[in-house]
Motif scaffolding. Structure first.
Motif, PDB file in Angstrom:
ATOM      1  N   GLY A 356       0.565  -1.068   0.402  1.00  0.00           N
ATOM      2  CA  GLY A 356       0.169  -0.051  -0.025  1.00  0.00           C
ATOM      3  C   GLY A 356       1.195   1.154   0.469  1.00  0.00           C
ATOM      4  N   LEU A 357       1.768   1.346   0.926  1.00  0.00           N
ATOM      5  CA  LEU A 357       3.066   2.440   1.003  1.00  0.00           C
ATOM      6  C   LEU A 357       3.638   2.528  -0.335  1.00  0.00           C
ATOM      7  N   SER A 358       3.658   1.539  -0.789  1.00  0.00           N
ATOM      8  CA  SER A 358       4.732   1.534  -2.728  1.00  0.00           C
ATOM      9  C   SER A 358       3.366   2.066  -3.524  1.00  0.00           C
ATOM     10  N   VAL A 359       2.123   2.150  -3.619  1.00  0.00           N
ATOM     11  CA  VAL A 359       1.336   2.257  -4.230  1.00  0.00           C
ATOM     12  C   VAL A 359       1.643   3.591  -3.766  1.00  0.00           C
ATOM     13  N   PRO A 378       9.952   6.650  -8.499  1.00  0.00           N
ATOM     14  CA  PRO A 378      10.027   5.409  -8.997  1.00  0.00           C
ATOM     15  C   PRO A 378       9.451   4.382  -8.074  1.00  0.00           C
ATOM     16  N   VAL A 379       9.157   3.211  -8.102  1.00  0.00           N
ATOM     17  CA  VAL A 379       8.894   1.881  -7.048  1.00  0.00           C
ATOM     18  C   VAL A 379       8.948   1.107  -7.806  1.00  0.00           C
ATOM     19  N   ASN A 380      10.168  -0.057  -7.508  1.00  0.00           N
ATOM     20  CA  ASN A 380      10.358  -1.132  -7.916  1.00  0.00           C
ATOM     21  C   ASN A 380       9.340  -2.733  -7.144  1.00  0.00           C
ATOM     22  N   TYR A 381       8.500  -3.097  -7.495  1.00  0.00           N
ATOM     23  CA  TYR A 381       7.509  -4.388  -7.638  1.00  0.00           C
ATOM     24  C   TYR A 381       8.178  -4.943  -7.877  1.00  0.00           C
ATOM     25  N   ASN A 382       8.984  -5.602  -7.206  1.00  0.00           N
ATOM     26  CA  ASN A 382       9.798  -6.801  -7.568  1.00  0.00           C
ATOM     27  C   ASN A 382       9.407  -7.988  -6.250  1.00  0.00           C
ATOM     28  N   ALA A 383       8.747  -9.349  -7.058  1.00  0.00           N
ATOM     29  CA  ALA A 383       7.688  -9.846  -6.292  1.00  0.00           C
ATOM     30  C   ALA A 383       9.266 -10.692  -5.191  1.00  0.00           C
TER      31      ALA A 383
END
Ligand SMILES: Nc1ncnc2c1ncn2[C@@H]1O[C@H](COP(=O)(O)OP(=O)(O)O)[C@@H](O)[C@H]1O
Ligand SMILES: [Mg+2]
Lengths: 420, 224
Positions: A356-359, A378-383
């Motif tokens: 949530g915070l990343s979004v 920039p945010v890296n959504y890496n699983a």
């Protein structure tokens, strides 16, 4: 034999009747994991951005001719002085030869190499920009526009105009943003270019180029390869630089050395060019992990305390369980699974909060002159980070739960039942 | 007659605070279907003996047999299985898990044994509660019921796996005379109807007199 159903149902009952401490303990884990996910997503996003800023635009291998004095001076060619001790003073390089010898065959050869993703020729020229009474020094780079687009995210830095427009106009120029500002020029305007030799060419501004690095944007502009060759009065085989992108960046160092040998040319690799760059990334990673691990240790102590208290309160229950046939290991697992349940629930909640915070960060506006194409943080959504996060949560709660659970395992029921 | 429980020369010392020989050459047996009681002054070692017989205490010398199998020297893990399956234990202070309901308390040892399905276990537990006239308490929290009721729940729990022997350490010691009478009647009925073997420590002379046999203890010895 371990009867998990009973063990988990007892663990669940303990947790539910101690809702307040359960929630406290789980929130500790939630904060740790949430902070980890948020930090690591943001920090690696930032790393990626900065990598892109410099590394994407840096070729993996750069071939060019270095101007340097000949290692073999003419006197060495004389047989008469072969065994003599020759001293030559004040050596100077001979007349500059920026051109890469045999550039076209080299390009052809590289394009057929399987390890090479692409090789693009460039012609660099020192020139002056003239607009009205202003005269600015700078350089002009002739490029193969569409190949640059394919290999180096070139289009990301064109803030006005398109790469296609430049490609289709032999008298077009993509002007550096700093230059455009200094000379008050806009797309559609004309700018005159003067070579060092003094020839003057008018060019039409097809677009504006902004790299984000002021020292580049203040002097550099792009034109088609042919245009530079024409301005310099050189033939089609006049090429000063070859930029190479590889499929695998790690091969850059050995391949650069190999090319130096093979083509008798200067080759710099990306590692040389950006040696200091990795340091920033690793420091950001260190901060991320230091903060997350600290939070998890704090959470771990919370769980440790709560379980210790719980076991103290549940002495009689433990004695009863043991008296009615539960083994020490069963009791150990009852308390360990409580810790793990706290870890799983707190951890998953942490992942959700982190996400949530990343979004939120991802959508926060972030505009800067230096990065024309970036509009938000920039945010890296890496699983992978989510997997690491939950493993972190499980490991830390396991460690925190292990000691109290082990204590419960060793409790002697006779002592408790006797009441001493 | 077959012996369900037998001891041979059991000796035990407490080494703290100083060496104390608490059980001295204890040799005796309980026959199948027998209702035996242990009497003796406070401090004579009755509880200590019972803890050894229940396999919870393994720090002794001598031999303990259950159904003619040597129990002494077995691993903790095995002992807990034996305790679960063959021994029912009732304490003076009822010792229920206060956060669980009555029926859950009764079911727990059977769930641990895991020989029957959940619904069978539940059915059995209801049967035991019915036999002890406390079926109406099944869904109550264990902490919400009276002392006499708690002791009956503890007996139901001790019976859930149909043990070889039921042991009690002053099970009526904390109850009023009405409830004591009640518990005695339950024990008597278990012996007569189910053929259960019982070994019960008591201070109550009346209680002891009505059992099949009184085992007298004094200073760690068995007198008769
Ligand atoms: N853990 C122990 N350490 C030392 N002495 C003990 C311990 N437990 C019991 N005793 C002593 O052993 C004796 C027998 O105790 P116990 O078996 O409880 O007697 P009873 O149940 O017959 O009253 C008592 O004198 C008691 O003080
Ligand atoms: Mg006693």
């Amino acid at each position: 034999m371990i009867n998990w159903k009973v063990i988990l149902s007892i663990a669940k009952t303990h947790l539910l009747t101690k809702m307040k401490s359960t929630v406290t303990a789980a929130l500790g884990v939630t904060f740790g994991i949430g902070a980890y996910i948020t930090l690591v997503s943001f920090m690696t996003g930032l790393n990626g951005l900065l990598d892109g800023l410099v590394l994407n635009r840096t070729p993996h291998i750069h071939l060019y001719n270095e101007i340097e004095p000949s290692k073999k001076q003419p006197i060495a060619l004389f047989d008469d002085f072969e065994n003599a001790f020759n001293v030559v003073h004040s050596i100077r390089p001979k007349q500059s030869q920026k051109k890469i010898h045999n550039a076209l065959p080299i390009l052809n050869y590289l394009k057929n190499d399987e390890a090479v993703k692409g090789a693009v020729p460039q012609v660099q020229a020192q020139i002056f920009y003239i607009s009205g009474s202003i005269e600015l020094g700078g350089n002009l780079i002739g490029i193969d526009v569409m190949e640059e687009v394919r290999l180096s995210n070139f289009q990301d830095y064109i803030v006005e105009g398109t790469p296609e427009a430049l490609k289709n106009n032999d008298n077009g120029i993509l002007l550096g943003a700093g230059l455009a500002k200094k000379m008050s020029l806009e797309p559609g305007d004309r700018v005159q270019i003067s070579t060092i030799a003094g020839d003057i060419f008018p060019l039409t501004i097809m677009g504006i180029y902004q790299s984000g690095l002021a020292e580049v944007d203040n002097i550099q502009s792009y034109v088609n390869l042919k245009t530079t060759q024409r301005i310099l009065g050189e033939a089609e085989n006049y090429i000063t630089d070859i930029n190479i992108k590889l499929w695998n960046m790690d091969k850059a160092v050995p391949m650069a050395r190999e090319m130096e040998q093979q083509f008798d040319i200067k080759a710099t690799d990306i590692k040389e060019a950006n040696a200091q760059f990795e340091t920033g990334s690793s420091i950001r990673n260190m901060i991320t992990y230091a903060v997350s691990i600290t939070l998890l240790i704090v959470a771990g102590f919370g769980i440790y305390n709560i379980l210790n208290m719980l076991i103290y309160e549940k002495m009689k229950d433990i004695a009863i369980l043991k008296a009615t046939g539960f083994s020490g290991r069963d009791v150990q697992f009852i308390f360990l699974s409580q810790a793990m349940l706290i870890g799983i629930v707190g951890g998953i909640l942490g992942l959700l909060i982190g996400f949530g915070l990343s979004v939120l960060i991802d959508n926060a506006p972030f505009e800067t002159e230096a990065l024309p194409t970036i509009k938000t943080f920039p945010v890296n959504y890496n699983a992978l980070y989510y997997v690491i996060g939950i493993i972190f949560a499980l490991i830390s709660t396991f460690i925190a739960g292990y000691l109290p659970a082990n204590k419960a395992k060793k409790i002697d029921p006779v002592r408790i039942i006797r009441g001493t | 007659m077959k012996l369900v429980l037998e001891t041979k020369n059991i000796n035990k010392h407490f080494y703290k605070p100083k060496d104390f020989h608490v059980l001295k050459d204890v040799t005796f047996g309980v026959e199948e279907g027998e209702f035996a009681s242990i009497m003796g002054k406070s401090g004579s070692g009755k509880s200590t003996l019972l803890y050894i017989l229940s396999t919870m205490d393994t720090d002794y010398t001598g031999e303990l047999y259950l159904n003619n199998t040597l129990i002494t020297g077995k691993h903790h893990q095995e002992l807990s299985v034996i305790r679960n399956k063959n021994i029912g234990f009732v304490f003076q202070f009822h010792y229920l898990l206060s956060e669980f309901s009555v029926i859950e308390n009764v079911m727990l040892p059977a769930k641990k044994l895991a020989e029957k399905s959940h619904s069978e276990i539940k059915h059995d537990a209801h049967e035991k509660l019915k036999m002890l006239h406390i079926e109406h308490l099944a869904e109550q929290r264990a902490s919400r019921i009276s002392g006499g009721e708690k002791q009956r729940v503890a007996i139901a729990r001790a019976l859930i796996n149909n043990p070889t022997i039921l042991m009690g350490d002053e099970p009526t010691g904390n109850l009023d005379s009405h409830n004591s009478e009640n518990v005695f009647d339950i024990f008597k009925r278990l012996k007569e109807e189910v053929g259960l073997s019982l070994l019960v420590v008591t201070h109550d002379e009346d209680f002891a007199k009505r059992t099949d046999r009184i085992i007298e203890m004094e200073d760690g010895h068995i007198l008769s």
